[in-house]
Design an enzyme around this catalytic site. Sequence first.
Site: not given
Length: 199
Positions: A17-18, A73, A98-99, A101, A115, A117, A182
Amino acid sequence: MGSSPKDIVILISGGGSNMVAITNAAQKERWQDTLHARVACVISNKPGAEGLATAAGLGIATQVIDHKQFDSRDAFDAALQGAIDACQPTLVVLAGFMRILTPAFVAHYAGRLVNIHPSLLPAFPGLNTHQRAIDAGCKVAGATVHLVTADLDHGPILAQAVVPILAGDSANTLAARVLSQEHLIYPRAIRALLEQAAG
Ligand code: GAR
């Protein structure tokens, strides 16, 4: 005339949605004409992310880099970096990505990786922010747009929005109230970064 294109790559893991809010702002505010900027690509680490279909419906190129297909990773981040760099973006926007980095990945995009949050950082970094704010007895909650650094959820703050926590709020009702904010602050913060970017 003479300005270089400012492409934005958006990384998602879920509903997106963002991503939609940013894309809608870009269209409504004619970022292509005024800033020479556009959302060039949406990349998800989850093949089933709902936001992928939404992005495709908006005419945006999409790509999946499934983290489950990688042994480490480092290997996942290297593949992700390759896909992003193919777009030569001015900004890399994490929108519900949702990882965690790796420091090397974050360093590669220093100053152009942002980002959002769902808490008033530096309070409540990490997961489950809304329930934690309710459990702590907070009277307000909110969201933070920040530059990404190697320190999870701790980079320089670009924008924040505050909402009340109401009696009877659940994590879900609070999340919805925060999310609507947001959608306002994230496009605005990205626009400000694009305006600052050279070219
Ligand atoms: C948003 O609330 C965003 O702040 C949060 O995930 C949601 C994604 O919604 N991000 C994080 O928790 C990052 N740690 P969306 O996919 O509908 O934009």
